[in-house]
Design a protein around this motif. Structure first.
Motif, PDB file in Angstrom:
ATOM      1  N   GLU A 119       0.836  -1.204   0.000  1.00 19.00           N
ATOM      2  CA  GLU A 119       0.000   0.000   0.000  1.00 19.00           C
ATOM      3  C   GLU A 119       0.868   1.251   0.000  1.00 19.00           C
ATOM      4  N   THR A 120       1.910   1.247   0.813  1.00 22.88           N
ATOM      5  CA  THR A 120       2.841   2.366   0.825  1.00 22.88           C
ATOM      6  C   THR A 120       3.857   2.141  -0.288  1.00 22.88           C
ATOM      7  N   ILE A 121       3.918   3.052  -1.221  1.00 24.89           N
ATOM      8  CA  ILE A 121       4.804   2.867  -2.373  1.00 24.89           C
ATOM      9  C   ILE A 121       6.253   3.002  -1.941  1.00 24.89           C
ATOM     10  N   SER A 122       7.022   1.972  -2.238  1.00 25.24           N
ATOM     11  CA  SER A 122       8.456   1.985  -1.976  1.00 25.24           C
ATOM     12  C   SER A 122       9.118   1.226  -3.112  1.00 25.24           C
ATOM     13  N   GLY A 123      10.405   1.080  -3.036  1.00 26.85           N
ATOM     14  CA  GLY A 123      11.096   0.343  -4.082  1.00 26.85           C
ATOM     15  C   GLY A 123      12.243   1.142  -4.664  1.00 26.85           C
ATOM     16  N   ASP A 124      12.641   0.768  -5.871  1.00 22.42           N
ATOM     17  CA  ASP A 124      13.851   1.307  -6.471  1.00 22.42           C
ATOM     18  C   ASP A 124      13.571   1.868  -7.864  1.00 22.42           C
TER      19      ASP A 124
END
Length: 297
Positions: A87-92
């Motif tokens: 739900e919380t956008i994270s990543g690379d």
């Protein structure tokens, strides 16, 4: 071919010995040796030259190392993208580009996104057009920042509202340093250090070659480069004059170098490109939407 075995192979290549690699991987030496022999049998090629104290790669081993690094990097990127689907956008987000002051425009977008999505990480790769597009085509980058002239026909792209100014970096004690601007005639009889991308004649229109006109074939090019820092070292040693973009080489008061713009003025635009039909991670998709919102107008 198992990914685990490729990681074993890369560790041995990096450590230069079975013993060191086994210690790093926390596996026994016989287990590691057997895995490597099985890999050689599977590929039908000898990958290592073994001695009593070290292990070196054959030509086939060097090729496998290059491909294995790309495969492992791609898998790691894919795993990170799936882990970020929350739900919380994270990543690379993976961005490649040449040396340009216009990267400040990208940095401002990153800063704005950080305020709302602090868990997104950005990975920057520096290189010329060939370096960046190769990694882009292989899926190792999400976006490329290309300095014109560049072939962008096979990509989706958006124009970055910035211009880079071409000029000449030289020693402050050089004869041409006394001029405010540099004309084509000034460069015909001096040793030049030129960007390989600017010299390419594969584009339907090369503004750099057009600027020189009939003098282009008379240039004395002693060195070519793809990143300007190394070119500036050559200039500092007196090898020649570097034709490059403004604001990417240190020409401050404490430097031995100075920059003089070309006359008539020559500028290059920039494009951010990405593969057509590209499926982005949530983080990369958010970054693209932010870029489009900021630059589309």
């Amino acid at each position: 071919m198992e990914l685990r075995v490729l990681r074993y192979f890369l560790t041995v290549a990096r450590e230069g010995s079975i013993t060191g690699a086994a210690d790093f991987l926390h596996v026994t030496q016989p287990t590691l040796s057997r895995q490597l022999k099985d890999l050689e049998q599977e590929l039908g090629k000898k990958l290592f030259i073994r001695s009593s104290h070290s292990i070196n790669l054959t030509d086939e081993g060097m090729l496998l190392r290059q491909r294995a690094e790309e495969i492992v990097e791609m898998v790691d990127k894919l795993e990170a993208e799936f882990h970020s689907m929350e739900e919380t956008i994270s990543g690379d987000v993976y961005i490649g580009g040449g040396e340009t002051d216009a990267m400040k425009q990208i940095a401002r977008v990153v800063k704005d996104l950080q305020l709302h999505y602090p868990t997104i990480r950005y990975h920057l790769y520096s290189g010329n057009e060939d370096d960046v597009t190769e990694r882009l085509d292989k899926g190792l980058l999400d976006f490329g920042i290309l300095i014109q002239p560049a072939n962008i026909s096979k990509y989706n792209y958006i124009n970055i509202p910035a211009k880079d100014v071409w000029g000449v970096v030289m020693r402050k004690d050089s004869p041409l340093a006394g001029k405010d601007t540099i004309q084509a005639a000034d460069l015909v009889n001096v040793p030049l250090i030129c960007s390989r991308q600017a010299m390419k004649q594969t584009f339907s229109k090369n503004e750099f070659a057009d600027w020189f006109g009939e003098d282009f074939d008379k240039l004395n090019i002693v060195t070519t480069y793809n990143l300007a820092y190394n070119a500036s070292l050559m200039v500092d040693e007196g090898i020649g004059y570097a034709i490059t973009l403004d604001k990417i080489v240190n020409t401050s008061s404490d430097s031995n170098l100075c920059f003089r713009p070309l006359e008539p003025r020559l500028e290059s635009g920039l494009n951010m490109v990405w593969k057509k039909n590209q499926v982005f991670s949530a983080a990369a998709d958010l970054f693209l939407k932010e870029i489009q919102a900021k630059f589309s107008n």
